[in-house]
Design a protein around this motif. Structure first.
Motif, PDB file in Angstrom:
ATOM      1  N   GLY A  28      -0.127  12.245  -1.808  1.00 38.02           N
ATOM      2  CA  GLY A  28       0.086  11.568  -0.651  1.00 38.02           C
ATOM      3  C   GLY A  28      -1.537  10.951  -0.329  1.00 38.02           C
ATOM      4  N   TYR A  29      -2.346  11.753   0.010  1.00 41.00           N
ATOM      5  CA  TYR A  29      -3.770  11.324   0.478  1.00 41.00           C
ATOM      6  C   TYR A  29      -4.626  11.003  -0.625  1.00 41.00           C
ATOM      7  CZ  TYR A  29      -1.848  13.166   4.967  1.00 41.00           C
ATOM      8  OH  TYR A  29      -1.196  13.387   6.243  1.00 41.00           O
ATOM      9  N   TYR A  30      -4.337  11.452  -1.762  1.00 48.43           N
ATOM     10  CA  TYR A  30      -5.307  11.562  -3.047  1.00 48.43           C
ATOM     11  C   TYR A  30      -6.439  12.006  -2.949  1.00 48.43           C
ATOM     12  CZ  TYR A  30      -1.826   7.920  -4.783  1.00 48.43           C
ATOM     13  OH  TYR A  30      -0.913   7.291  -5.392  1.00 48.43           O
ATOM     14  N   LEU A  31      -6.406  13.386  -2.547  1.00 47.99           N
ATOM     15  CA  LEU A  31      -7.354  14.212  -2.426  1.00 47.99           C
ATOM     16  C   LEU A  31      -7.007  15.464  -3.413  1.00 47.99           C
ATOM     17  CD1 LEU A  31      -7.976  14.503   1.588  1.00 47.99           C
ATOM     18  CD2 LEU A  31      -9.230  13.104  -0.092  1.00 47.99           C
TER      19      LEU A  31
ATOM     20  N   TYR B  35       1.004  -0.896   0.010  1.00 48.94           N
ATOM     21  CA  TYR B  35      -0.037   0.032   0.101  1.00 48.94           C
ATOM     22  C   TYR B  35       0.858   1.330   0.134  1.00 48.94           C
ATOM     23  CZ  TYR B  35      -3.935  -2.917   1.048  1.00 48.94           C
ATOM     24  OH  TYR B  35      -4.868  -3.893   0.784  1.00 48.94           O
ATOM     25  N   ASN B  36       0.265   2.227  -0.648  1.00 48.21           N
ATOM     26  CA  ASN B  36       0.923   3.800  -0.622  1.00 48.21           C
ATOM     27  C   ASN B  36       0.882   4.084   0.739  1.00 48.21           C
ATOM     28  OD1 ASN B  36       1.758   4.821  -3.276  1.00 48.21           O
ATOM     29  ND2 ASN B  36      -0.552   3.948  -3.728  1.00 48.21           N
ATOM     30  N   ARG B  37       2.079   4.620   1.363  1.00 46.27           N
ATOM     31  CA  ARG B  37       2.396   5.285   2.570  1.00 46.27           C
ATOM     32  C   ARG B  37       2.189   6.904   2.526  1.00 46.27           C
ATOM     33  NH1 ARG B  37       4.206   1.406   6.368  1.00 46.27           N
ATOM     34  NH2 ARG B  37       4.377  -0.809   5.193  1.00 46.27           N
ATOM     35  N   ILE B  38       1.623   7.423   3.489  1.00 43.79           N
ATOM     36  CA  ILE B  38       1.928   9.166   3.422  1.00 43.79           C
ATOM     37  C   ILE B  38       3.396   9.543   3.374  1.00 43.79           C
ATOM     38  CG2 ILE B  38       1.281  11.170   4.528  1.00 43.79           C
ATOM     39  CD1 ILE B  38      -1.193   9.599   3.603  1.00 43.79           C
ATOM     40  N   PRO B  39       3.562  10.354   2.198  1.00 48.07           N
ATOM     41  CA  PRO B  39       5.276  10.708   2.137  1.00 48.07           C
ATOM     42  C   PRO B  39       5.699  11.451   3.163  1.00 48.07           C
ATOM     43  CG  PRO B  39       3.665  11.783   0.442  1.00 48.07           C
ATOM     44  CD  PRO B  39       2.816  10.817   1.325  1.00 48.07           C
TER      45      PRO B  39
END
Length: 236
Positions: free
Chosen positions: A173-176, A66-70
């Protein structure tokens, strides 16, 4: 409607989320788990990327990656340089806002104040609020906003920096969504500039939930799922 009936409805509203959590934790045989969001995608196959993952107990398994917040380095409401170390080993809730917002942001921030109060005594829970209007929202503006919503120092951080840093973090990062519509002429479009979502992030930096910060019931779900995540980590 009588005062007694109103009091009964209010009590029921407050008790239902707590009773549901107790039922999930103690009244069911299986543990309640939370999904993970934003898997990395294999660019060739177009499918979630699989790889070796180390669990909390040290066990290594093959699982979805999974992607992690950078990592980030920004400025908080006290003018201090802040990076991802402030949430290391913590569960946290993130959102995007700006101090000149007069519609969505006050509703979201008021809900975050409520969530903060619920977990006031728990050092494992933190809050990060990123401004999408960084050219205006410097530490002094963030400080006043933080005080307005009774943010606890060292628990709820209001962050500013360059627009490029913050917008990249929001979108990748958050895909917002984050769009600077109207910011330059000092009339930001409050319905278009940012998301009203709250994001729950676990201790590994993986997103575990998205919630509508203007919807009390959805924020109640956030409270419940924070408690579930604490239970998963064995902190309650």
């Amino acid at each position: 409607m009588t005062a007694t009936r109103k009091a009964g409805i209010l009590l029921a509203t407050l008790l239902i989320p707590a009773l549901f959590y107790v039922f999930l934790r103690f009244g069911t045989e299986n543990h309640y788990t939370l999904p993970r969001y934003l898997p990395k995608i294999d660019s060739v196959k177009g499918e979630p990327l699989m790889g070796k993952v180390t669990l909390a107990d040290g066990q290594v398994i093959t699982d979805t990656i999974y992607n992690r917040i950078p990592p980030f380095k920004l400025i908080d409401q006290d003018g201090k340089s802040i990076d991802q170390s402030v949430v290391k080993g913590k569960i946290y809730v993130a959102d995007f806002f700006f101090t000149r917002c007069g519609t969505i942001c006050p509703r979201v921030s008021s809900q975050l104040t409520r969530v903060q109060d619920i977990f006031r005594a728990n050092p494992s829970i933190a809050f990060l609020s990123y401004t999408v209007d960084p050219e205006h929202d410097r530490p002094e503006q963030l400080k006043a906003y933080a005080q307005k919503y009774e943010a606890i120092p060292g628990k709820w951080y209001f962050l500013t920096g360059t627009k490029a840093e913050i917008y990249d973090l929001a979108m990748h990062g958050y895909y917002l969504p984050a769009v600077d519509k109207g910011v330059k002429d000092a009339s930001p479009d409050e319905t278009f500039i940012h998301s009203q979502k709250l994001v729950l992030v676990d201790k590994q930096g993986i997103v575990r939930g998205f919630y509508d910060g203007t919807d009390k019931e959805d924020v109640d779900r956030l409270v419940l799922e924070i408690r579930v995540l604490l239970d998963i980590y064995g902190k309650e």
